[in-house]
Design a protein around this motif. Structure first.
Motif, short mmCIF file in Angstrom:
data_model
loop_
_atom_site.label_atom_id
_atom_site.label_comp_id
_atom_site.label_asym_id
_atom_site.label_seq_id
_atom_site.Cartn_x
_atom_site.Cartn_y
_atom_site.Cartn_z
N GLU A 23 0.83 -1.21 0.00
CA GLU A 23 0.00 0.00 0.00
C GLU A 23 0.87 1.26 0.00
O GLU A 23 0.58 2.23 -0.69
CB GLU A 23 -0.94 0.01 1.22
CG GLU A 23 -2.06 -1.00 1.14
CD GLU A 23 -1.65 -2.40 1.59
OE1 GLU A 23 -0.54 -2.58 2.16
OE2 GLU A 23 -2.43 -3.33 1.35
N GLU A 24 1.94 1.24 0.80
CA GLU A 24 2.86 2.39 0.82
C GLU A 24 3.57 2.54 -0.52
O GLU A 24 3.76 3.66 -1.00
CB GLU A 24 3.91 2.20 1.92
CG GLU A 24 3.37 2.27 3.33
CD GLU A 24 4.41 1.85 4.34
OE1 GLU A 24 4.56 2.60 5.33
OE2 GLU A 24 5.05 0.81 4.17
N LEU A 25 3.94 1.44 -1.11
CA LEU A 25 4.70 1.47 -2.35
C LEU A 25 3.84 1.89 -3.54
O LEU A 25 4.24 2.74 -4.34
CB LEU A 25 5.29 0.07 -2.59
CG LEU A 25 6.44 -0.07 -3.56
CD1 LEU A 25 7.60 0.82 -3.18
CD2 LEU A 25 6.88 -1.52 -3.61
N PHE A 26 2.66 1.33 -3.67
CA PHE A 26 1.80 1.58 -4.84
C PHE A 26 0.90 2.80 -4.68
O PHE A 26 0.50 3.39 -5.67
CB PHE A 26 0.95 0.34 -5.14
CG PHE A 26 1.71 -0.76 -5.79
CD1 PHE A 26 1.81 -0.84 -7.17
CD2 PHE A 26 2.34 -1.73 -5.03
CE1 PHE A 26 2.53 -1.86 -7.78
CE2 PHE A 26 3.06 -2.76 -5.62
CZ PHE A 26 3.15 -2.82 -7.00
N ARG A 27 0.55 3.18 -3.46
CA ARG A 27 -0.32 4.34 -3.19
C ARG A 27 -1.54 4.38 -4.10
O ARG A 27 -1.83 5.39 -4.73
CB ARG A 27 0.48 5.63 -3.31
CG ARG A 27 1.48 5.78 -2.18
CD ARG A 27 2.08 7.14 -2.18
NE ARG A 27 3.35 7.07 -2.89
CZ ARG A 27 4.07 8.13 -3.21
NH1 ARG A 27 3.67 9.33 -2.91
NH2 ARG A 27 5.20 7.99 -3.85
N GLY A 28 -2.26 3.27 -4.19
CA GLY A 28 -3.50 3.21 -4.95
C GLY A 28 -3.35 2.81 -6.40
O GLY A 28 -4.34 2.52 -7.07
N ALA A 29 -2.15 2.80 -6.93
CA ALA A 29 -1.91 2.41 -8.32
C ALA A 29 -1.81 0.89 -8.43
O ALA A 29 -1.63 0.20 -7.43
CB ALA A 29 -0.63 3.05 -8.84
N GLN A 30 -1.93 0.37 -9.62
CA GLN A 30 -1.79 -1.07 -9.86
C GLN A 30 -0.40 -1.40 -10.41
O GLN A 30 -0.03 -2.57 -10.48
CB GLN A 30 -2.84 -1.56 -10.85
CG GLN A 30 -4.25 -1.56 -10.29
CD GLN A 30 -4.39 -2.50 -9.11
OE1 GLN A 30 -4.59 -2.05 -7.99
NE2 GLN A 30 -4.29 -3.78 -9.35
N GLN A 48 -5.19 -11.36 -9.21
CA GLN A 48 -5.20 -12.29 -8.08
C GLN A 48 -4.49 -11.73 -6.85
O GLN A 48 -4.36 -12.39 -5.83
CB GLN A 48 -4.56 -13.63 -8.48
CG GLN A 48 -5.32 -14.41 -9.54
CD GLN A 48 -5.07 -13.88 -10.94
OE1 GLN A 48 -4.01 -13.30 -11.22
NE2 GLN A 48 -6.03 -14.04 -11.82
N GLY A 49 -3.97 -10.49 -6.97
CA GLY A 49 -3.31 -9.84 -5.84
C GLY A 49 -1.85 -10.22 -5.67
O GLY A 49 -1.25 -9.95 -4.64
N LYS A 50 -1.27 -10.84 -6.69
CA LYS A 50 0.16 -11.20 -6.64
C LYS A 50 0.99 -10.11 -7.30
O LYS A 50 0.44 -9.26 -7.99
CB LYS A 50 0.38 -12.53 -7.32
CG LYS A 50 -0.38 -13.66 -6.64
CD LYS A 50 -0.14 -14.98 -7.32
CE LYS A 50 -1.06 -16.01 -6.76
NZ LYS A 50 -0.48 -16.82 -5.75
N LEU A 51 2.29 -10.14 -7.09
CA LEU A 51 3.19 -9.16 -7.69
C LEU A 51 3.98 -9.78 -8.81
O LEU A 51 4.46 -10.91 -8.70
CB LEU A 51 4.15 -8.60 -6.63
CG LEU A 51 3.52 -7.84 -5.48
CD1 LEU A 51 4.59 -7.45 -4.47
CD2 LEU A 51 2.78 -6.61 -5.96
N ILE A 52 4.14 -9.01 -9.91
CA ILE A 52 4.96 -9.46 -11.04
C ILE A 52 5.94 -8.32 -11.35
O ILE A 52 5.55 -7.16 -11.47
CB ILE A 52 4.11 -9.76 -12.28
CG1 ILE A 52 3.19 -10.94 -12.02
CG2 ILE A 52 5.00 -10.01 -13.50
CD1 ILE A 52 2.32 -11.30 -13.21
N LEU A 53 7.22 -8.69 -11.49
CA LEU A 53 8.26 -7.73 -11.85
C LEU A 53 8.75 -8.06 -13.26
O LEU A 53 9.18 -9.17 -13.54
CB LEU A 53 9.43 -7.82 -10.85
CG LEU A 53 10.59 -6.88 -11.09
CD1 LEU A 53 10.16 -5.43 -10.91
CD2 LEU A 53 11.73 -7.22 -10.14
#
Length: 55
Positions: A23-30, A48-53
């Motif tokens: 939440e701190e990192l994305f601040r509302g963005a996807q 699905q709420g996972k992170l992809i780099l």
């Protein structure tokens, strides 16, 4: 007196890892961009709420 566990003692002295919530990192963005060593990376939150780099 018990023997000293030198590895454990060294880990204890190290500074804690800086931790941010998503939440701190994305601040509302996807999706956010990360600049590292002259390259840009994209960090996305999936449906699905996972992170992809990606580079």
């Amino acid at each position: 007196m018990p023997p000293i566990d030198h590895d454990r003692e060294l880990r204890r002295r190290e500074a804690p890892v800086r931790t941010l919530t998503s939440e701190e990192l994305f601040r509302g963005a996807q999706e956010i961009a990360i600049a590292h060593a002259g390259s840009y990376y994209r960090l996305k939150i999936t449906r699905q709420g996972k992170l992809i780099l990606n580079k």
